[in-house]
Design a protein around this motif. Structure first.
Motif, PDB file in Angstrom:
ATOM      1  N   ALA A  15       0.834  -1.203   0.000  1.00  0.00           N
ATOM      2  CA  ALA A  15       0.000   0.000   0.000  1.00  0.00           C
ATOM      3  C   ALA A  15       0.870   1.255   0.000  1.00  0.00           C
ATOM      4  O   ALA A  15       0.566   2.233  -0.698  1.00  0.00           O
ATOM      5  N   LEU A  16       1.958   1.240   0.767  1.00  0.00           N
ATOM      6  CA  LEU A  16       2.870   2.390   0.786  1.00  0.00           C
ATOM      7  C   LEU A  16       3.502   2.588  -0.585  1.00  0.00           C
ATOM      8  O   LEU A  16       3.639   3.728  -1.060  1.00  0.00           O
ATOM      9  N   ALA A  17       3.896   1.492  -1.222  1.00  0.00           N
ATOM     10  CA  ALA A  17       4.509   1.593  -2.541  1.00  0.00           C
ATOM     11  C   ALA A  17       3.506   2.106  -3.576  1.00  0.00           C
ATOM     12  O   ALA A  17       3.823   2.956  -4.418  1.00  0.00           O
ATOM     13  N   ALA A  18       2.270   1.607  -3.503  1.00  0.00           N
ATOM     14  CA  ALA A  18       1.244   2.027  -4.465  1.00  0.00           C
ATOM     15  C   ALA A  18       0.910   3.498  -4.325  1.00  0.00           C
ATOM     16  O   ALA A  18       0.579   4.171  -5.314  1.00  0.00           O
ATOM     17  N   SER A  19       1.011   4.021  -3.097  1.00  0.00           N
ATOM     18  CA  SER A  19       0.718   5.441  -2.863  1.00  0.00           C
ATOM     19  C   SER A  19       1.859   6.352  -3.288  1.00  0.00           C
ATOM     20  O   SER A  19       1.715   7.571  -3.306  1.00  0.00           O
ATOM     21  N   GLY A  20       3.013   5.751  -3.604  1.00  0.00           N
ATOM     22  CA  GLY A  20       4.185   6.539  -3.982  1.00  0.00           C
ATOM     23  C   GLY A  20       5.057   6.940  -2.814  1.00  0.00           C
ATOM     24  O   GLY A  20       6.096   7.586  -3.005  1.00  0.00           O
ATOM     25  N   GLU A  21       4.664   6.565  -1.591  1.00  0.00           N
ATOM     26  CA  GLU A  21       5.422   6.967  -0.409  1.00  0.00           C
ATOM     27  C   GLU A  21       6.668   6.104  -0.183  1.00  0.00           C
ATOM     28  O   GLU A  21       7.633   6.557   0.421  1.00  0.00           O
ATOM     29  N   LEU A  22       6.633   4.852  -0.644  1.00  0.00           N
ATOM     30  CA  LEU A  22       7.768   3.946  -0.444  1.00  0.00           C
ATOM     31  C   LEU A  22       8.435   3.677  -1.791  1.00  0.00           C
ATOM     32  O   LEU A  22       7.970   2.846  -2.572  1.00  0.00           O
ATOM     33  N   PRO A  23       9.536   4.359  -2.085  1.00  0.00           N
ATOM     34  CA  PRO A  23      10.201   4.163  -3.377  1.00  0.00           C
ATOM     35  C   PRO A  23      10.937   2.826  -3.429  1.00  0.00           C
ATOM     36  O   PRO A  23      11.236   2.210  -2.392  1.00  0.00           O
ATOM     37  N   ASP A  24      11.234   2.391  -4.636  1.00  0.00           N
ATOM     38  CA  ASP A  24      11.907   1.108  -4.829  1.00  0.00           C
ATOM     39  C   ASP A  24      13.237   1.039  -4.081  1.00  0.00           C
ATOM     40  O   ASP A  24      13.627  -0.027  -3.593  1.00  0.00           O
ATOM     41  N   ALA A  25      13.933   2.175  -3.981  1.00  0.00           N
ATOM     42  CA  ALA A  25      15.253   2.178  -3.340  1.00  0.00           C
ATOM     43  C   ALA A  25      15.175   1.805  -1.869  1.00  0.00           C
ATOM     44  O   ALA A  25      16.152   1.306  -1.299  1.00  0.00           O
ATOM     45  N   TRP A  26      14.020   2.048  -1.229  1.00  0.00           N
ATOM     46  CA  TRP A  26      13.885   1.771   0.202  1.00  0.00           C
ATOM     47  C   TRP A  26      13.143   0.468   0.487  1.00  0.00           C
ATOM     48  O   TRP A  26      13.158  -0.003   1.626  1.00  0.00           O
ATOM     49  N   ARG A  27      12.490  -0.128  -0.497  1.00  0.00           N
ATOM     50  CA  ARG A  27      11.692  -1.337  -0.230  1.00  0.00           C
ATOM     51  C   ARG A  27      12.538  -2.473   0.351  1.00  0.00           C
ATOM     52  O   ARG A  27      12.097  -3.136   1.315  1.00  0.00           O
ATOM     53  N   PRO A  28      13.755  -2.749  -0.149  1.00  0.00           N
ATOM     54  CA  PRO A  28      14.527  -3.846   0.451  1.00  0.00           C
ATOM     55  C   PRO A  28      14.827  -3.635   1.937  1.00  0.00           C
ATOM     56  O   PRO A  28      14.837  -4.603   2.712  1.00  0.00           O
ATOM     57  N   ALA A  29      15.081  -2.400   2.344  1.00  0.00           N
ATOM     58  CA  ALA A  29      15.352  -2.133   3.761  1.00  0.00           C
ATOM     59  C   ALA A  29      14.112  -2.405   4.601  1.00  0.00           C
ATOM     60  O   ALA A  29      14.193  -3.012   5.687  1.00  0.00           O
ATOM     61  N   PHE A  30      12.942  -1.988   4.123  1.00  0.00           N
ATOM     62  CA  PHE A  30      11.697  -2.246   4.858  1.00  0.00           C
ATOM     63  C   PHE A  30      11.397  -3.748   4.897  1.00  0.00           C
ATOM     64  O   PHE A  30      10.872  -4.254   5.892  1.00  0.00           O
ATOM     65  N   ASP A  31      11.714  -4.460   3.822  1.00  0.00           N
ATOM     66  CA  ASP A  31      11.539  -5.917   3.831  1.00  0.00           C
ATOM     67  C   ASP A  31      12.459  -6.579   4.847  1.00  0.00           C
ATOM     68  O   ASP A  31      12.078  -7.542   5.523  1.00  0.00           O
ATOM     69  N   ALA A  32      13.681  -6.063   4.958  1.00  0.00           N
ATOM     70  CA  ALA A  32      14.693  -6.690   5.814  1.00  0.00           C
ATOM     71  C   ALA A  32      14.503  -6.383   7.294  1.00  0.00           C
ATOM     72  O   ALA A  32      14.994  -7.129   8.151  1.00  0.00           O
ATOM     73  N   ALA A  33      13.821  -5.276   7.620  1.00  0.00           N
ATOM     74  CA  ALA A  33      13.640  -4.860   9.020  1.00  0.00           C
ATOM     75  C   ALA A  33      12.154  -4.677   9.292  1.00  0.00           C
ATOM     76  O   ALA A  33      11.661  -3.550   9.363  1.00  0.00           O
ATOM     77  N   PRO A  34      11.397  -5.788   9.425  1.00  0.00           N
ATOM     78  CA  PRO A  34       9.947  -5.669   9.596  1.00  0.00           C
ATOM     79  C   PRO A  34       9.579  -4.926  10.878  1.00  0.00           C
ATOM     80  O   PRO A  34      10.237  -5.045  11.913  1.00  0.00           O
ATOM     81  N   ARG A  35       8.504  -4.155  10.783  1.00  0.00           N
ATOM     82  CA  ARG A  35       8.107  -3.255  11.867  1.00  0.00           C
ATOM     83  C   ARG A  35       7.856  -3.971  13.187  1.00  0.00           C
ATOM     84  O   ARG A  35       8.228  -3.461  14.261  1.00  0.00           O
ATOM     85  N   HIS A  36       7.237  -5.125  13.157  1.00  0.00           N
ATOM     86  CA  HIS A  36       6.806  -5.755  14.405  1.00  0.00           C
ATOM     87  C   HIS A  36       7.971  -6.084  15.324  1.00  0.00           C
ATOM     88  O   HIS A  36       7.806  -6.153  16.542  1.00  0.00           O
ATOM     89  N   HIS A  37       9.148  -6.281  14.759  1.00  0.00           N
ATOM     90  CA  HIS A  37      10.296  -6.649  15.581  1.00  0.00           C
ATOM     91  C   HIS A  37      10.661  -5.539  16.566  1.00  0.00           C
ATOM     92  O   HIS A  37      11.291  -5.805  17.599  1.00  0.00           O
ATOM     93  N   PHE A  38      10.251  -4.323  16.279  1.00  0.00           N
ATOM     94  CA  PHE A  38      10.655  -3.177  17.091  1.00  0.00           C
ATOM     95  C   PHE A  38       9.526  -2.643  17.972  1.00  0.00           C
ATOM     96  O   PHE A  38       9.694  -1.624  18.642  1.00  0.00           O
ATOM     97  N   ILE A  39       8.398  -3.342  17.983  1.00  0.00           N
ATOM     98  CA  ILE A  39       7.253  -2.923  18.784  1.00  0.00           C
ATOM     99  C   ILE A  39       7.197  -3.758  20.059  1.00  0.00           C
ATOM    100  O   ILE A  39       7.115  -4.990  19.986  1.00  0.00           O
TER     101      ILE A  39
END
Length: 362
Positions: A15-39
């Motif tokens: 959804a973030l990527a479709a909205s244009g907020e998450l560019p391709d350059a940052w998608r691998p980092a978001f994939d590698a560091a999932p949010r739930h691990h830090f909550i």
């Protein structure tokens, strides 16, 4: 907290990527560091108050929604009123700020406000742990963040200290990013950034809830740049507002709002303009009873409550009349958009400007 988190997290990132907020350059980092691990396990949802999340299903639902998550209340005390003091930011805002930072391979980044550690891990995933330093003023949060970041496979330099001072031992940096709002950009951040570097930070004002500023640092030790949208963050701890003077309800005076549409006050462009023209005046808006309402106060005992039908003024000042006069000037000035405003930070302070650094606003 055990469940297959992948479908929910993938849906969030898609959804973030479709909205244009998450560019391709940052998608691998978001994939590698999932949010739930830090909550952490104990979290709160920010509504009118902080509401504890008490079930696993609600925990996962909140983690995979594009909303901020309160991760600490009352600075960790158990006897406080339940005020949010640390959070994991809205994923859209995380992605937006990292995009505005415009990093490149090999660059070194200083983050102000470690919080949950997610943002630092994302930077480490993109740039390498050795290129990331993050500063957290709360020792308990710093210790927890260092632990979960390490468990996620990253090892940036997590420092316990006052972010207003930056972190001189690791300077100079190519980029500085703040995840707490400040009323003034500390010059230490400029001093610790290489010429040609960039600072991205939420700036807090009285009249507006927050705006994101992107500053480029010149070889002359001056940082300057434009605002790039709204950004509501918790204030740096040293800048938390003190108590306001009480408002005497006995001074209430009923009036008319006039022809001006009350809702036009909430735009960020006008808020930046009015914040410069009316220092110390605080504005908030909402729909507590289904109808739009505006609140103004000056922290010294004057206030106003405004709807489309009536105005109630209190204290010595006529705040609504002052605000409408500034709005008239704003319209006469061409009703500038948020991107028309900018900020320059010098060794002696900072100045807000309109359209050009040569035209300070105040």
């Amino acid at each position: 907290m055990t469940e297959d988190w992948r479908p929910g997290y993938a849906a969030l990132l898609d959804a973030l990527a479709a909205s244009g907020e998450l560019p391709d350059a940052w998608r691998p980092a978001f994939d590698a560091a999932p949010r739930h691990h830090f909550i952490p396990g104990d979290i709160w949802e920010q509504r009118a108050t902080c509401v504890p999340v008490t079930t696993d299903a609600a925990w996962w639902d909140l983690v995979h929604r594009d909303v901020p998550i309160v991760t600490q209340v009352d600075d960790g005390r158990s006897d406080g009123p339940g005020i949010a003091t640390s959070s994991n930011s809205m994923p859209t805002m995380v992605a937006r700020m990292l995009t505005a930072l415009d990093v490149a391979d090999g660059q070194r980044v200083l983050e102000i406000g470690t919080g949950s550690g997610w943002n630092a891990a994302l930077l480490a995933a993109r740039l390498g742990s050795g290129n990331v330093t993050t500063v957290e003023i709360d020792p308990v949060l710093a210790e927890r963040a260092a632990k979960v970041i390490k468990e996620a496979g990253y090892s940036p330099d997590v420092v316990w200290g006052d972010g207003a001072r930056g972190w001189a031992p690791g300077a100079p940096y190519d980029r500085v990013i703040a995840t707490c709002s400040v009323r003034r950009i500390p010059y230490a951040w400029v001093r610790q950034t290489r010429p040609g570097g960039r600072i991205v930070a939420p700036l807090a004002g009285d009249f507006w809830s927050g705006a994101l500023v992107r500053l480029d640092v010149g070889g002359d030790g001056v940082a300057s740049g434009r605002f790039v949208g709204g950004a509501r963050f918790m204030p740096m701890r040293s800048e938390r507002p003190g108590p306001d003077a009480p408002v005497d309800s006995g001074t209430g005076r009923r009036g008319s709002p006039g022809a001006l549409a009350v809702g036009t006050m909430a735009g960020l462009g006008f808020a930046l303009y009015a914040g410069a023209k009316l220092p110390g005046v605080v504005m908030a808006d909402g729909t507590p009873d289904g109808g739009y309402r505006l609140w103004l106060h000056d922290r010294k005992g004057s206030a106003a409550t405004v709807t489309q039908d009536e105005v109630w003024s209190y204290g010595p000042r006529q705040l609504w009349e002052e605000v409408t006069a500034v709005h008239h000037a704003y319209v006469q000035d061409g009703s500038p958009d948020p991107g028309d405003f900018g900020l320059t930070v010098l060794p002696g302070g900072q100045r807000l400007w309109l359209r050009s650094p040569d035209t300070p606003l105040g």
